[in-house]
Design a protein around this motif. Structure first.
Motif, short mmCIF file in Angstrom:
data_model
loop_
_atom_site.label_atom_id
_atom_site.label_comp_id
_atom_site.label_asym_id
_atom_site.label_seq_id
_atom_site.Cartn_x
_atom_site.Cartn_y
_atom_site.Cartn_z
N MET A 61 0.81 -1.20 0.00
CA MET A 61 0.00 0.00 0.00
C MET A 61 0.85 1.26 0.00
O MET A 61 0.35 2.35 -0.17
CB MET A 61 -0.94 0.00 1.20
CG MET A 61 -1.99 -1.11 1.14
SD MET A 61 -2.90 -1.17 -0.42
CE MET A 61 -3.79 0.38 -0.35
N GLU A 62 2.15 1.11 0.22
CA GLU A 62 3.05 2.25 0.09
C GLU A 62 3.65 2.32 -1.31
O GLU A 62 4.44 3.19 -1.62
CB GLU A 62 4.18 2.17 1.13
CG GLU A 62 3.75 2.56 2.54
CD GLU A 62 2.86 1.51 3.18
OE1 GLU A 62 3.19 0.32 3.09
OE2 GLU A 62 1.81 1.89 3.73
N GLY A 63 3.34 1.33 -2.15
CA GLY A 63 3.74 1.40 -3.54
C GLY A 63 5.01 0.69 -3.91
O GLY A 63 5.39 0.69 -5.07
N THR A 90 4.99 1.59 -7.93
CA THR A 90 5.98 2.61 -8.24
C THR A 90 6.28 2.61 -9.73
O THR A 90 6.33 1.56 -10.37
CB THR A 90 7.29 2.38 -7.46
OG1 THR A 90 7.73 1.03 -7.70
CG2 THR A 90 7.08 2.57 -5.97
N ALA A 91 6.47 3.80 -10.28
CA ALA A 91 6.82 3.94 -11.69
C ALA A 91 7.55 5.27 -11.87
O ALA A 91 7.07 6.31 -11.42
CB ALA A 91 5.58 3.89 -12.57
N MET A 92 8.69 5.21 -12.51
CA MET A 92 9.43 6.43 -12.82
C MET A 92 8.93 6.97 -14.15
O MET A 92 8.03 6.42 -14.78
CB MET A 92 10.93 6.12 -12.86
CG MET A 92 11.45 5.40 -11.62
SD MET A 92 11.16 6.31 -10.09
CE MET A 92 12.34 7.65 -10.30
N ALA A 93 9.53 8.07 -14.62
CA ALA A 93 9.16 8.63 -15.91
C ALA A 93 9.38 7.61 -17.01
O ALA A 93 10.36 6.85 -17.00
CB ALA A 93 9.97 9.90 -16.18
N VAL A 112 -3.07 -0.76 -19.06
CA VAL A 112 -1.78 -0.14 -18.75
C VAL A 112 -1.97 1.26 -18.20
O VAL A 112 -2.65 2.09 -18.82
CB VAL A 112 -0.90 -0.08 -20.02
CG1 VAL A 112 0.45 0.54 -19.69
CG2 VAL A 112 -0.72 -1.47 -20.61
N CYS A 113 -1.40 1.53 -17.02
CA CYS A 113 -1.36 2.87 -16.46
C CYS A 113 0.09 3.36 -16.56
O CYS A 113 0.97 2.79 -15.91
CB CYS A 113 -1.81 2.86 -15.00
SG CYS A 113 -3.50 2.26 -14.77
N GLY A 114 0.30 4.37 -17.38
CA GLY A 114 1.66 4.79 -17.67
C GLY A 114 1.97 6.19 -17.17
O GLY A 114 1.09 6.99 -16.89
N ARG A 115 3.26 6.44 -17.10
CA ARG A 115 3.77 7.74 -16.65
C ARG A 115 4.73 8.25 -17.72
O ARG A 115 5.88 7.83 -17.77
CB ARG A 115 4.48 7.58 -15.31
CG ARG A 115 5.02 8.86 -14.73
CD ARG A 115 5.64 8.60 -13.36
NE ARG A 115 6.09 9.82 -12.74
CZ ARG A 115 6.59 9.88 -11.51
NH1 ARG A 115 6.71 8.78 -10.78
NH2 ARG A 115 6.98 11.03 -11.01
N GLY A 151 4.91 11.66 -6.32
CA GLY A 151 6.28 11.18 -6.16
C GLY A 151 6.55 10.05 -7.13
O GLY A 151 6.34 10.19 -8.34
N ASP A 152 7.01 8.89 -6.62
CA ASP A 152 7.25 7.73 -7.47
C ASP A 152 6.03 6.83 -7.58
O ASP A 152 6.09 5.79 -8.25
CB ASP A 152 8.43 6.91 -6.92
CG ASP A 152 9.74 7.68 -6.96
OD1 ASP A 152 9.84 8.62 -7.77
OD2 ASP A 152 10.65 7.33 -6.18
N LEU A 153 4.95 7.20 -6.93
CA LEU A 153 3.76 6.35 -6.88
C LEU A 153 2.78 6.72 -7.99
O LEU A 153 2.46 7.89 -8.19
CB LEU A 153 3.07 6.50 -5.52
CG LEU A 153 1.81 5.66 -5.29
CD1 LEU A 153 2.17 4.19 -5.22
CD2 LEU A 153 1.10 6.11 -4.02
#
Length: 253
Positions: A61-63, A90-93, A112-115, A151-153
């Protein structure tokens, strides 16, 4: 000329309202003002099926690992069921997190959920080619899409109508669930390359969460042990009582 100008104006309005869709009419984002992504474990095993990237992933739950929940909200024969899905990790750019619905036979549907960068959220649907594990373009109707990046989440939730694991008229909600993350391709084409699932469950009946094998087991409490030396001896209550009663007799001997 007036008709052409009207067509250009309408096209501009569509692009401005939905910059993340890029002409994919099968996707629709939520237009409810102030509505936020809601990720929770409430109802896991009761009203929804919950899946972690790793069993006993206490920090999901914290990713730090992927978490997803799936809830069948209604059934409409012969089309199938309405499925609400939430997911986070978690996912970066230029990275994505994804969930796959794998029927016993047929095509695996991937969402797909993308960043794309530090702040821009993107959403895609894909089909998984089982012969080479490649993601291929698809047009799975998906509605009420919401995304959030902190953030990274990355978090997302969406609704998939007409979900059916079979071509029969009766709805079948049995799917194996796959969780994955990967790299986004350049431009609006979305994820490229192979789909490498970090977690694949056994087939689960999404319509009856209480009947499924728990996909997120409760933490196990381990007994305390010492690193060396004999095990400690703890006398029972009856032995202690006998010792107290026998002590005066022993002292008179």
């Amino acid at each position: 000329m007036a008709l052409n100008n009207l067509f250009v104006l309408v096209s501009m309005v569509i692009v401005c309202l939905a910059p993340g869709i890029h002409g994919n009419g099968h996707l629709s984002f939520s237009n409810i003002p102030g509505l936020q992504v809601n990720i929770t474990r409430a109802g896991c095993g009761v009203t929804r099926v919950c899946v972690d990237q790793l069993v006993n992933c206490n920090s999901s739950m914290e990713g730090s690992c992927l978490f997803a929940s799936l809830e069948v909200t209604s059934r409409t024969a012969p089309n199938g069921s309405v499925l609400d899905i939430t997911m986070q990790g978690t996912a970066m750019a230029n990275e994505y997190i994804a969930i796959g619905l794998k029927p016993t036979t047929g095509t695996t549907l991937v969402f797909v959920c993308g960043r794309q960068n530090e702040i821009r959220f993107r959403f895609f649907t894909r089909d998984l080619n089982s012969s080479n594990s490649m993601l291929e373009p698809s047009e799975t109707i998906t509605t009420q899409i919401l995304g959030n990046i902190t953030g990274d989440l990355i978090q997302c939730q969406f609704t998939v109508p007409n979900v059916n694991a079979t071509e029969a008229r009766s709805a079948d909600n049995t799917f194996a669930i796959q969780l994955a993350r990967g790299a986004l391709g350049a431009g609006p084409t979305g994820p490229v390359g192979t789909f490498n699932a970090s977690r694949t469950t056994e087939p689960l009946n999404l319509g009856d969460p209480s009947s499924t094998v728990p996909t997120t087991a409760a933490p196990t409490t381990l007994a305390m042990t010492t690193s060396s030396g004999p095990a400690s001896f703890i006398p029972s209550a009856s032995l202690l009582l006998w010792s107290v009663l026998a002590l005066p007799a022993l002292l008179r001997m």
